[in-house]
Design an enzyme around this catalytic site. Structure first.
Site, short mmCIF file in Angstrom:
data_model
loop_
_atom_site.label_atom_id
_atom_site.label_comp_id
_atom_site.label_asym_id
_atom_site.label_seq_id
_atom_site.Cartn_x
_atom_site.Cartn_y
_atom_site.Cartn_z
N LYS A 1 3.84 0.60 -9.12
CA LYS A 1 3.49 1.88 -9.74
C LYS A 1 4.66 2.87 -9.83
O LYS A 1 5.50 2.72 -10.70
CB LYS A 1 2.27 2.48 -9.03
CG LYS A 1 1.01 1.61 -9.30
CD LYS A 1 -0.29 2.31 -9.13
CE LYS A 1 -1.42 1.51 -9.77
NZ LYS A 1 -2.28 0.80 -8.85
N ASP B 1 -0.11 -3.06 1.41
CA ASP B 1 -0.09 -2.82 -0.03
C ASP B 1 0.04 -1.31 -0.24
O ASP B 1 -0.95 -0.58 -0.18
CB ASP B 1 -1.36 -3.38 -0.69
CG ASP B 1 -1.36 -3.17 -2.21
OD1 ASP B 1 -0.54 -2.37 -2.70
OD2 ASP B 1 -2.20 -3.80 -2.88
N PHE C 1 -8.65 -3.23 -3.22
CA PHE C 1 -8.19 -3.42 -4.60
C PHE C 1 -6.73 -3.80 -4.55
O PHE C 1 -5.89 -3.01 -4.14
CB PHE C 1 -8.37 -2.18 -5.47
CG PHE C 1 -7.90 -2.43 -6.88
CD1 PHE C 1 -8.74 -3.02 -7.81
CD2 PHE C 1 -6.60 -2.13 -7.25
CE1 PHE C 1 -8.28 -3.32 -9.10
CE2 PHE C 1 -6.14 -2.43 -8.54
CZ PHE C 1 -6.98 -3.01 -9.46
C1 LIG Z 1 -2.69 -0.63 -8.94
C2 LIG Z 1 -2.71 -1.42 -7.71
C3 LIG Z 1 -2.38 -2.78 -7.70
C4 LIG Z 1 -2.09 -3.55 -8.97
O1 LIG Z 1 -1.02 -3.04 -9.70
P1 LIG Z 1 -0.86 -3.42 -11.24
O2 LIG Z 1 0.48 -2.87 -11.61
O3 LIG Z 1 -1.98 -2.76 -11.99
O4 LIG Z 1 -0.95 -4.90 -11.34
C5 LIG Z 1 -2.34 -3.44 -6.49
N1 LIG Z 1 -2.64 -2.81 -5.34
C6 LIG Z 1 -2.97 -1.51 -5.31
C7 LIG Z 1 -3.28 -0.85 -4.01
C8 LIG Z 1 -3.04 -0.77 -6.49
O5 LIG Z 1 -3.41 0.51 -6.47
#
Ligand SMILES: *Cc1c(COP(=O)(O)O)cnc(C)c1O
Length: 404
Positions: A260, A231, A146
């Site tokens: 985040k 990520d 994700f």
């Molecule tokens: C939440 C998330 C994203 C995307 O972040 P947004 O601020 O919602 O666009 C990307 N990668 C990971 C691992 C995430 O948990």
């Protein structure tokens, strides 16, 4: 007795349902205020927040130090665009680069933008530094990933809900099973620019790769002149009891993607952090964002990085994470089939015999605990790192009741 206020909650939910696109299926609670780990709804009922906006609230709601930084900046300067310099971006980038042990920061807003930026950087690096033939660069990604919701990103998701009916999809992504370093090694060829992975897969249900996986990814990427992009948007910034989930294996990726919690629970703030030999490939005009690096976000981000620099939140997450793991493991065989815990972050697989993840989340809601289900049978637990051991104990008791 509380009919009037009940009506208010129901009315507000009806208004959302009538006028907000149905791209989410929220639990039936209408938050009105929050402080620390506690959220209060429009009816005055209190809930322990075990979701933290998917780790965007690592420091809890309204952390006084972050609020103070935001308030002070709100009165002075909020937005300049990058057409001009501002007096907060430099200090923020310096502090974040130092936290990451890297040279350069590219500030954006949402996590998906950081991922998109990471993809652009990897491709540009592939052509300009590695010498990949034009338009041939590929990026290796994991099954179950994700990385956000933009069209390029959903194109390499293998979750049908995220992916289907949004094509045509951008080419250039190669899938391997998550946690399988040999598959990564086998997938690399002369066109591979990067390996993009979550060091722990959050949305998939807090899936932790086998011990040694990240170290092997690091070795394989180094040996093949391929960028390792981590990520850490959900896993980073203290959540797992270290600054980054990669720290669990003592591994440093070439590129960190952050988001985040970087925004302190106040505003969206994301960043790509890497050394100059990688991030330096981007030239003026090739990438940007109107709001990226704005002084308000930079002031908040600087405060967040300062708070993380002391290590106190990481230590807390590690100690309390052990406490959480202990509590959750006591539920295995009692309505829970498996738990995966890394710091203050847990995926809890619910026995289908006692209900779906959603049903357990609804039961917990009625008991004053906020969690969110993912992929049917799993609930994800990610409290603010400021939670107390006694609050964890209370939450585990509510979960025990909800499962029985
Ligand atoms: C939440 C998330 C994203 C995307 O972040 P947004 O601020 O919602 O666009 C990307 N990668 C990971 C691992 C995430 O948990």
């Amino acid at each position: 007795m509380s009919t009037a206020v009940d009506d208010l909650g129901a009315q507000l939910i009806a208004a959302e349902n009538a006028h907000v696109a149905h791209n989410y299926h929220p639990l039936p609670v209408v938050a009105a205020r929050a402080e620390g780990v506690w959220v209060t709804d429009v009816e005055g009922k209190r809930y322990l927040d075990l979701l933290s906006a998917y780790s965007a609230l690592n420091f809890g709601h309204g952390h006084p130090a972050i609020l103070a930084a935001a308030r002070e900046q709100l009165e002075r300067l909020t937005l300049t665009s990058r057409a001009f310099h501002n007096d907060k971006l430099g200090p923020f980038a310096t502090a974040l680069a130092q936290l990451c042990g890297k040279d350069l920061v590219l500030p954006m807003n949402t996590g998906a933008e950081a991922v998109e930026t990471g993809i652009k950087v990897a491709r540009a690096w592939g052509y300009r530094s590695k010498g990949i033939a034009p338009d041939a660069a590929t990026i290796i990604v994991a099954n179950g990933n994700f990385h956000g919701r933009t069209t390029t990103i959903v194109g390499f998701s293998d979750d049908p809900t995220a992916h289907d009916d949004f094509g045509p999809y951008a080419p250039g992504f190669v899938h391997v099973p998550y946690g399988d370093a040999d598959a990564i090694a086998a997938a690399i060829d002369e066109n591979t620019a990067a390996v993009l992975i979550e060091p722990i897969q959050g949305e998939a249900g807090v899936v932790i790769p086998p011990e040694g996986f990240l170290r092997r990814v690091r070795e394989i990427c180094s040996a093949n002149n391929v960028l390792f992009i981590a990520d850490e948007i959900q896993s980073g910034l203290g959540r797992v009891g270290e600054t980054f989930a990669c720290d669990r294996e003592g591994v440093v990726p070439d590129v960190y993607l952050l988001g985040k919690a970087l925004g302190g629970g106040i505003l969206p703030l994301s960043a790509v952090v890497a050394n100059a030999d990688v991030l330096g490939v981007i030239r003026p005009g090739e990438h940007g964002s109107t709001f990226g690096g704005n002084p308000l976000a930079s002031a908040v981000g600087l405060r967040v990085v300062e708070m993380l620099a002391s290590g106190e939140f990481q230590t807390r997450a590690k100690a309390l994470g052990e406490h959480l793991a202990h509590g959750l493991e006591s539920l295995v065989g009692h309505g829970v089939t498996a738990v995966r815990v890394a710091g203050l972050w847990a995926g809890v697989d619910i026995d289908p015999a006692v209900g779906t993840g959603r049903e357990i989340a609804e039961k917990l809601l009625s008991r004053g605990v906020l969690v969110k289900d993912t992929h049917g049978q799993t609930i994800r637990i990610a409290p603010p790192l400021t939670i107390r051991a006694t609050e964890i104990d209370w939450a585990i008791e509510q979960l025990r009741h909800a499962l029985s």
